[in-house]
Design an enzyme around this catalytic site. Sequence first.
Site, PDB file in Angstrom:
ATOM      1  N   ASP A 179       0.844  -1.199   0.000  1.00  0.00           N
ATOM      2  CA  ASP A 179       0.000   0.000   0.000  1.00  0.00           C
ATOM      3  C   ASP A 179       0.878   1.248   0.000  1.00  0.00           C
ATOM      4  OD1 ASP A 179      -2.317   1.834   0.858  1.00  0.00           O
ATOM      5  OD2 ASP A 179      -3.295  -0.116   0.815  1.00  0.00           O
ATOM      6  N   HIS A 186      -3.661   6.238   3.525  1.00  0.00           N
ATOM      7  CA  HIS A 186      -4.409   5.062   3.114  1.00  0.00           C
ATOM      8  C   HIS A 186      -3.843   3.762   3.699  1.00  0.00           C
ATOM      9  CE1 HIS A 186      -5.759   1.990   0.126  1.00  0.00           C
ATOM     10  NE2 HIS A 186      -6.807   2.775  -0.049  1.00  0.00           N
ATOM     11  N   ASN A 231     -14.021   0.912  -6.895  1.00  0.00           N
ATOM     12  CA  ASN A 231     -15.023   1.881  -6.424  1.00  0.00           C
ATOM     13  C   ASN A 231     -15.746   2.601  -7.547  1.00  0.00           C
ATOM     14  OD1 ASN A 231     -14.130   1.266  -3.849  1.00  0.00           O
ATOM     15  ND2 ASN A 231     -12.851   3.084  -3.664  1.00  0.00           N
ATOM     16  N   SER A 270     -11.276  -0.482  -0.537  1.00  0.00           N
ATOM     17  CA  SER A 270      -9.979  -0.511   0.147  1.00  0.00           C
ATOM     18  C   SER A 270     -10.125  -0.908   1.606  1.00  0.00           C
ATOM     19  CB  SER A 270      -9.315   0.867   0.088  1.00  0.00           C
ATOM     20  OG  SER A 270      -8.624   1.059  -1.113  1.00  0.00           O
TER      21      SER A 270
END
Length: 595
Positions: free
Chosen positions: A165, A234, A327, A389
């Site tokens: 990530d 994130h 998304n 996520s």
Amino acid sequence: MKYRLVRIGCGLILLGELLTARPLVLKLRVTSASYAMWKQGGRTGALQALLPHVGLHSARPLLPEALLRSALQRAQREKARGLLSSLDRLVLVEVPEAVDAVLLVRKLQRHPELEYAELLPERFLCGVPNDPLVTEQYALRLIKAFDAWDALPSEVAAVVVGVVDTGIDMEHPDLAGNIFVNSGEVGIDGNGRDKRSNGVDDDGNGFVDDWRGWDFAAGDGSRQDNDPSPGNAHGTHVAGIVGAMVNNAQGIAGIVPKVRLLAVKVAPDAPSASVVINSYQGVLYAAAMGAKVINCSWGGVGRSEAEHEIIQAAVALGSVVVAAAGNDGRRAPFYPAAYPEVLSVAATDSMDLKAWFSNYHETIDISAPGTDIFSAIPGGLYMRMSGTSMAAPMVAGVVALVRQKFPHYTPMQAMARVMMTADNIDQKQSWLAGLIGWGRVNAYRALTEEPLVACLVDSIIVADTDGDNFFDIGDTLRIWLKLHNVLEPIGGVSVDVFTPLVPSPEYIRRQLTVDTMAAGEQRLLPEPFLLRIASGTSDNAVMELRFTVRYRGKPIGRGWTTRVLRPVYRTLAANHIAVTFNSSGNIAFNDYPDN
């Protein structure tokens, strides 16, 4: 300059497309003379076979030598060396001039020295920041995480989960105690120096001083170093969902009480950066470091053969790869989640309804809460975010619990247990049946349900009786299925096929049975399904075929594929040349649905 028309929101703009902004990925054939020369030259410099097509260019390994060496070391322990042996033939090519990148790829796909050619896939994060004031973790109760902890043996060892990530805040008070530390890169070396910073690859894995992970996109993304600290928040948020410390009298609780979070940074340092860089290297690194689960809360449209090969290599090294389904709020595959070896996760809300932003598709395996998820962010803080996520690490955490309780499981078996024990939520949105996976993840059922069976569709082959592979009215389709019995031995399995196509085809043989299958057995069904295409079928109709494997009436496996019926074109191919003729007399090339 080449231009293409691109839709942005409700408008259209012209964008110039430079190859330097989107490199090519090639796989050289093992018999290629260019491969032999390139390898002899240290896997650097131009490829001779490409000079007539692309002119001056640079070619470098898609996977650095250090990463390949580290992966092969792990492969020897996992007896998976064969699958990784071809990864050194993956090449990243950059051309310093403006070209039509799509046309170039199509030309190179037919080059006799190449197995394939493609554009380097673009991948982005799948999170949507939201209000930071929520203080409740509804999702842990909804997926029964607390009950699952009671079902987990107290003596289980900590499981390594790779968080590929934007990096992790490793000093966050709710994460610091659960950060992975590479034992081979800590302590004092023979010269009295701290191994964490002595500039030596002490553990011989090809990465210098990687004592707590690696940064594959340092600075602006063009460098690599041993500090996977976060740019964008994130990755810290994702890490908190999986493994925030439990019973430490502060903050939140992660899904996995005994966990080591391996920080693998694949995004630039900028806090607002959403692009993902060198993600394929990050996945393979995490697998080589022994991660039992790898979470990928990012992705993009379009499959990549190179990316798929690297995912397969990671699974062969013993990792379960979990990825966000995207998304975009549409019915579409999203990669790497849509690869068959990956556990693809859609997002739901607190009422078990699909989140408005979540993609839905036949390639999705399971759903998990992904709205208003409260978790850690850099600086010792917390906030809530929404996105697939957030749903993906929910599932990654449950997979980690399964791998702790069932340490003998293969990656496929761990995935199957999580899918087969999900709570069915189709009745809440019946139009989404089969499009958001097997249901919403249930951690308690995943650890406790026995006996458990799962028989998955391994492969599907479709052909017509006249052998021309153009499916027209009156043609009979022969459909062969290969099954993989993943968990317990089973008997009396039935498999049926359905298509929502209108008009419906004639089902000549729509159900088949298998008497018994041993645990782990793979078997081709003894006969094909038979469907005859009905009159009135429109030109270019897309027929979706859905297969369900049942045991004692309960679904224990699914399969899905599509075929184009009555195409108004024909493609003729010979000697690496292919030409398509359509019903209007136009001549061009069409490789749909392959690309």
